[in-house]
Design a protein around this motif. Sequence first.
Motif, PDB file in Angstrom:
ATOM      1  N   ILE A   7       0.843  -1.194   0.000  1.00  0.00           N
ATOM      2  CA  ILE A   7       0.000   0.000   0.000  1.00  0.00           C
ATOM      3  C   ILE A   7       0.880   1.247   0.000  1.00  0.00           C
ATOM      4  O   ILE A   7       2.059   1.185   0.343  1.00  0.00           O
ATOM      5  CB  ILE A   7      -0.966   0.026   1.205  1.00  0.00           C
ATOM      6  N   LYS A   8       0.286   2.376  -0.382  1.00  0.00           N
ATOM      7  CA  LYS A   8       1.047   3.625  -0.458  1.00  0.00           C
ATOM      8  C   LYS A   8       0.248   4.766   0.172  1.00  0.00           C
ATOM      9  O   LYS A   8      -0.977   4.830   0.042  1.00  0.00           O
ATOM     10  CB  LYS A   8       1.368   3.971  -1.917  1.00  0.00           C
ATOM     11  N   ARG A   9       0.954   5.668   0.836  1.00  0.00           N
ATOM     12  CA  ARG A   9       0.364   6.874   1.416  1.00  0.00           C
ATOM     13  C   ARG A   9       0.411   7.984   0.366  1.00  0.00           C
ATOM     14  O   ARG A   9       1.492   8.302  -0.160  1.00  0.00           O
ATOM     15  CB  ARG A   9       1.144   7.278   2.670  1.00  0.00           C
ATOM     16  N   VAL A  10      -0.745   8.562   0.063  1.00  0.00           N
ATOM     17  CA  VAL A  10      -0.833   9.615  -0.945  1.00  0.00           C
ATOM     18  C   VAL A  10      -1.719  10.739  -0.418  1.00  0.00           C
ATOM     19  O   VAL A  10      -2.399  10.602   0.596  1.00  0.00           O
ATOM     20  CB  VAL A  10      -1.420   9.077  -2.274  1.00  0.00           C
ATOM     21  N   VAL A  11      -1.700  11.849  -1.136  1.00  0.00           N
ATOM     22  CA  VAL A  11      -2.625  12.929  -0.825  1.00  0.00           C
ATOM     23  C   VAL A  11      -4.046  12.452  -1.084  1.00  0.00           C
ATOM     24  O   VAL A  11      -4.314  11.772  -2.082  1.00  0.00           O
ATOM     25  CB  VAL A  11      -2.312  14.175  -1.674  1.00  0.00           C
ATOM     26  N   MET A  35      -4.804   6.397   2.258  1.00  0.00           N
ATOM     27  CA  MET A  35      -4.294   5.260   1.497  1.00  0.00           C
ATOM     28  C   MET A  35      -4.685   5.422   0.032  1.00  0.00           C
ATOM     29  O   MET A  35      -5.794   5.851  -0.283  1.00  0.00           O
ATOM     30  CB  MET A  35      -4.867   3.945   2.043  1.00  0.00           C
ATOM     31  N   ASN A  36      -3.775   5.106  -0.861  1.00  0.00           N
ATOM     32  CA  ASN A  36      -4.052   5.177  -2.286  1.00  0.00           C
ATOM     33  C   ASN A  36      -5.321   4.373  -2.612  1.00  0.00           C
ATOM     34  O   ASN A  36      -5.466   3.231  -2.180  1.00  0.00           O
ATOM     35  CB  ASN A  36      -2.856   4.602  -3.056  1.00  0.00           C
ATOM     36  N   ILE A 120      -2.170   7.405  -7.290  1.00  0.00           N
ATOM     37  CA  ILE A 120      -2.768   8.591  -7.891  1.00  0.00           C
ATOM     38  C   ILE A 120      -1.836   9.794  -7.850  1.00  0.00           C
ATOM     39  O   ILE A 120      -2.186  10.847  -8.386  1.00  0.00           O
ATOM     40  CB  ILE A 120      -4.099   8.941  -7.206  1.00  0.00           C
ATOM     41  N   ASP A 121      -0.660   9.646  -7.232  1.00  0.00           N
ATOM     42  CA  ASP A 121       0.286  10.771  -7.251  1.00  0.00           C
ATOM     43  C   ASP A 121       1.260  10.655  -8.431  1.00  0.00           C
ATOM     44  O   ASP A 121       1.416  11.567  -9.228  1.00  0.00           O
ATOM     45  CB  ASP A 121       1.033  10.897  -5.921  1.00  0.00           C
ATOM     46  N   GLY A 122       1.919   9.512  -8.564  1.00  0.00           N
ATOM     47  CA  GLY A 122       2.876   9.335  -9.657  1.00  0.00           C
ATOM     48  C   GLY A 122       2.246   8.828 -10.942  1.00  0.00           C
ATOM     49  O   GLY A 122       2.703   9.129 -12.048  1.00  0.00           O
TER      50      GLY A 122
END
Length: 249
Positions: A7-11, A35-36, A120-122
Amino acid sequence: MKILVAIKRVVDPGVRVRPLTDGSGMYITNAKMSMNPFCEIAVEAAIRLKEQQVATEIVVVSIGTQAVQEQLRSALALGADRALHISTDSPLEPLAIAKVLHVLVQQEQPQLVLLGKQSIDGDHNQTGQMLAALCGFPQGAFASRIECKGDEVWVTRELDGGLQTLALRLPAVITTDLRLNQPRYPTMPNIMKARQKPLAVIPLADLGLDLQPRLQTLALEAPKLRQQGVMLSSVAELVDKLRQEAKVL
């Protein structure tokens, strides 16, 4: 079956971000983080497999600063059994992330690896495919349906021309798409229980990997505003505008 979920932390998707004036990055100071969304779908998919008594253990992993433990605890509250935090202050490129996950796959020996198809960031949409190549595992990208059958997992993918179903022999890597499921919300009792679940912190340097960056971001800028569209009454008028205004004919 053990499932490893990255998992990834995103805005948060509801936050509108803007580039810094010098174009060196995005202004996210004090922005709400979450969380993404595609990762939430991957976690939900793992939980449903466990509810079907297909999976026996769900391990979630995230890479980043101490702040990512918030998202790891959220995944534990949703139903994951334990979490791994790969601690680093430096942002990593998709290939570097895939290398880190490859080491964890070797250590944990999961039968199934689930990831969101992209962050959703990169928006790279590369990590899952790179991880499958490094591990030598079959892969199913953009999964809209997952079904385990014996020592295989059947993955349905949505293509431009219809649906494609792949039979992957385990172990395998799957990246999840939006139509796979609707993630649940954690309940208060499970949020409290998540505080007691194990969360191991592993410094990135301890993995002994070469993670030198291979990409260079030159600048970030907001998209240019587009002119409002107009309704035309005839094909002749369209051709005239293409010739006189757009200068493409």
